[in-house]
Design an enzyme around this catalytic site. Structure first.
Site, PDB file in Angstrom:
ATOM      1  N   THR A 156       0.926  -1.289   0.209  1.00  0.00           N
ATOM      2  CA  THR A 156       0.102  -0.241   0.240  1.00  0.00           C
ATOM      3  C   THR A 156       0.856   1.179   0.273  1.00  0.00           C
ATOM      4  O   THR A 156       1.713   1.435   0.475  1.00  0.00           O
ATOM      5  CB  THR A 156      -0.662  -0.137   1.405  1.00  0.00           C
ATOM      6  OG1 THR A 156      -1.813  -0.980   1.446  1.00  0.00           O
ATOM      7  CG2 THR A 156      -1.607   1.495   1.167  1.00  0.00           C
ATOM      8  N   GLY A 157       0.126   2.100  -0.140  1.00  0.00           N
ATOM      9  CA  GLY A 157       1.356   3.131  -0.726  1.00  0.00           C
ATOM     10  C   GLY A 157       1.240   3.855  -1.803  1.00  0.00           C
ATOM     11  O   GLY A 157       0.752   3.669  -3.047  1.00  0.00           O
TER      12      GLY A 157
ATOM     13  N   ASP B 283       8.723   3.237   5.479  1.00  0.00           N
ATOM     14  CA  ASP B 283       8.757   4.371   6.126  1.00  0.00           C
ATOM     15  C   ASP B 283       9.939   4.587   6.109  1.00  0.00           C
ATOM     16  O   ASP B 283      10.576   6.281   6.293  1.00  0.00           O
ATOM     17  CB  ASP B 283       7.627   5.385   7.029  1.00  0.00           C
ATOM     18  CG  ASP B 283       6.011   4.432   6.774  1.00  0.00           C
ATOM     19  OD1 ASP B 283       5.865   5.450   5.730  1.00  0.00           O
ATOM     20  OD2 ASP B 283       5.075   4.443   7.493  1.00  0.00           O
TER      21      ASP B 283
ATOM     22  N   LYS C 287       6.308   1.014   8.974  1.00  0.00           N
ATOM     23  CA  LYS C 287       5.828   0.842   7.898  1.00  0.00           C
ATOM     24  C   LYS C 287       3.733   1.268   8.678  1.00  0.00           C
ATOM     25  O   LYS C 287       4.790   0.533  10.053  1.00  0.00           O
ATOM     26  CB  LYS C 287       5.664  -0.362   7.339  1.00  0.00           C
ATOM     27  CG  LYS C 287       6.739  -0.714   6.901  1.00  0.00           C
ATOM     28  CD  LYS C 287       6.832  -2.340   5.820  1.00  0.00           C
ATOM     29  CE  LYS C 287       5.124  -2.322   5.223  1.00  0.00           C
ATOM     30  NZ  LYS C 287       4.355  -1.048   4.008  1.00  0.00           N
TER      31      LYS C 287
ATOM     32  N   GLY D 102       0.928   4.532   5.982  1.00  0.00           N
ATOM     33  CA  GLY D 102      -0.967   4.645   5.283  1.00  0.00           C
ATOM     34  C   GLY D 102      -1.800   3.402   5.832  1.00  0.00           C
ATOM     35  O   GLY D 102      -2.831   3.765   5.170  1.00  0.00           O
TER      36      GLY D 102
ATOM     37  N   GLU E 281      -0.848  -5.554   5.785  1.00  0.00           N
ATOM     38  CA  GLU E 281       0.652  -5.451   5.498  1.00  0.00           C
ATOM     39  C   GLU E 281       1.679  -6.714   5.603  1.00  0.00           C
ATOM     40  O   GLU E 281       1.939  -6.858   4.928  1.00  0.00           O
ATOM     41  CB  GLU E 281       1.183  -4.352   5.561  1.00  0.00           C
ATOM     42  CG  GLU E 281       0.756  -2.972   4.310  1.00  0.00           C
ATOM     43  CD  GLU E 281       1.029  -1.723   4.553  1.00  0.00           C
ATOM     44  OE1 GLU E 281       1.357  -0.866   3.632  1.00  0.00           O
ATOM     45  OE2 GLU E 281       2.113  -1.569   5.285  1.00  0.00           O
TER      46      GLU E 281
HETATM   47  C1  5RP Z   1       1.593   1.717   4.336  1.00  0.00           C
HETATM   48  C2  5RP Z   1       2.838   1.638   4.449  1.00  0.00           C
HETATM   49  C3  5RP Z   1       3.502   2.345   3.027  1.00  0.00           C
HETATM   50  O1  5RP Z   1       4.245   1.065   2.837  1.00  0.00           O
HETATM   51  C4  5RP Z   1       4.341   3.629   3.483  1.00  0.00           C
HETATM   52  O2  5RP Z   1       3.442   4.557   4.228  1.00  0.00           O
HETATM   53  C5  5RP Z   1       5.051   4.606   2.407  1.00  0.00           C
HETATM   54  O3  5RP Z   1       4.297   4.770   1.810  1.00  0.00           O
HETATM   55  P1  5RP Z   1       4.962   5.848   0.251  1.00  0.00           P
HETATM   56  O4  5RP Z   1       5.089   4.832  -1.135  1.00  0.00           O
HETATM   57  O5  5RP Z   1       3.352   6.676   0.165  1.00  0.00           O
HETATM   58  O6  5RP Z   1       5.986   6.645   0.991  1.00  0.00           O
HETATM   59  O7  5RP Z   1       3.623   1.040   5.170  1.00  0.00           O
HETATM   60  O8  5RP Z   1       0.889   1.561   5.248  1.00  0.00           O
END
Ligand code: 5RP
Length: 234
Positions: free
Chosen positions: A39-40, A95, A105, A108, A114
């Site tokens: 996700t993201g 993150d 992580k 999102g 995940e």
């Molecule tokens: C969502 C996540 C994402 O993988 C993480 O936030 C990274 O997101 P992005 O690719 O938008 O930087 O853990 O829960």
């Protein structure tokens, strides 16, 4: 006069780097298999690229309602994780990722699903731009999915560790995850032993999932850098 095309990757934006690593992840997708999808914003680039080989895969197991919608809109079949015993690969962003492949992580809010999809996958391939690479996890506020009635107690437990904890809000009210739970974001941590930290916090009553991915760490990271995609293996 026509300008020559620039070949320097140094001018690429963060969004371009996400596109590059999203496309690079295609080579880890096994034709004929079901692929685990995170996700993201970085994974969205991967999903868009995956649409180009949708006829070569059976489909996907998705880690969020948002990714499911995007996959289905592109004509990729989404399977229930209960119907798939094992996945060859899980592709997801982070993150933060350190030099051992341990990650934070959940930015999102999709961390629980995940971790579930990561756990059923033989290989975790993390896709990230270079801003996500850290020496020690903890700079990014650590997401923790919690049962709502335990939120205040869990926040006090983090404060007793010297950290600061806040309930994540959306439109002025507590954010509700895909699983109907809340998210606590924790700052002021230096997570020097991610395995021990994940084990400890996972046992606190009311914690659904802590956003440290140490037991489900990455085996590979495709890192988008100013000089191109670097492959880190752990
Ligand atoms: C969502 C996540 C994402 O993988 C993480 O936030 C990274 O997101 P992005 O690719 O938008 O930087 O853990 O829960």
């Amino acid at each position: 006069m026509t300008q020559p095309p620039t070949s320097s990757v140094a001018t690429l934006s963060q969004d371009d780097l996400k596109t590059l690593v999203g496309q690079a992840a295609l080579r880890y997708v096994v034709p004929g298999d079901i692929v685990g999808v995170g996700t993201g914003s970085t994974v969205n680039k991967f999903i868009d690229a995956l649409a180009g080989m949708k006829d070569q895969i059976k489909g996907a197991v998705s880690s969020s309602l948002a990714s499911t919608e995007r996959l289905q809109a592109l004509g990729i079949q989404v399977f229930d994780s209960n119907d798939v015993a094992e996945l060859s690969v899980y592709i997801d962003g982070a993150d933060e990722i350190d030099h051992q492949g341990y990650m934070v992580k959940g930015g999102g809010a999709a961390l629980t699903r995940e971790k579930i999809v990561a756990a059923q996958s033989r290989q975790f391939v993390c896709i990230a731009d270079e801003s996500k690479l850290v020496q020690t996890l903890g700079r990014f506020p650590l997401p923790v999915e919690v049962i709502p009635m335990a939120a205040q107690r869990i926040m006090r437990q983090f404060e007793a560790m010297g950290a600061q904890a806040r309930l994540r809000l959306k439109d002025g009210a507590p954010l509700v995850t895909d699983n109907g739970q809340h998210i606590v974001d924790v700052t002021g941590l230096q997570i020097t032993d991610p395995l021990a930290f994940e084990t400890q916090v996972s046992q606190w009553p009311g914690v659904v999932t802590v956003g440290v991915f140490a037991h489900q760490k990455a085996q590979v990271c495709l890192l988008g850098t100013a000089t191109g995609v670097k492959t880190l293996t752990f």
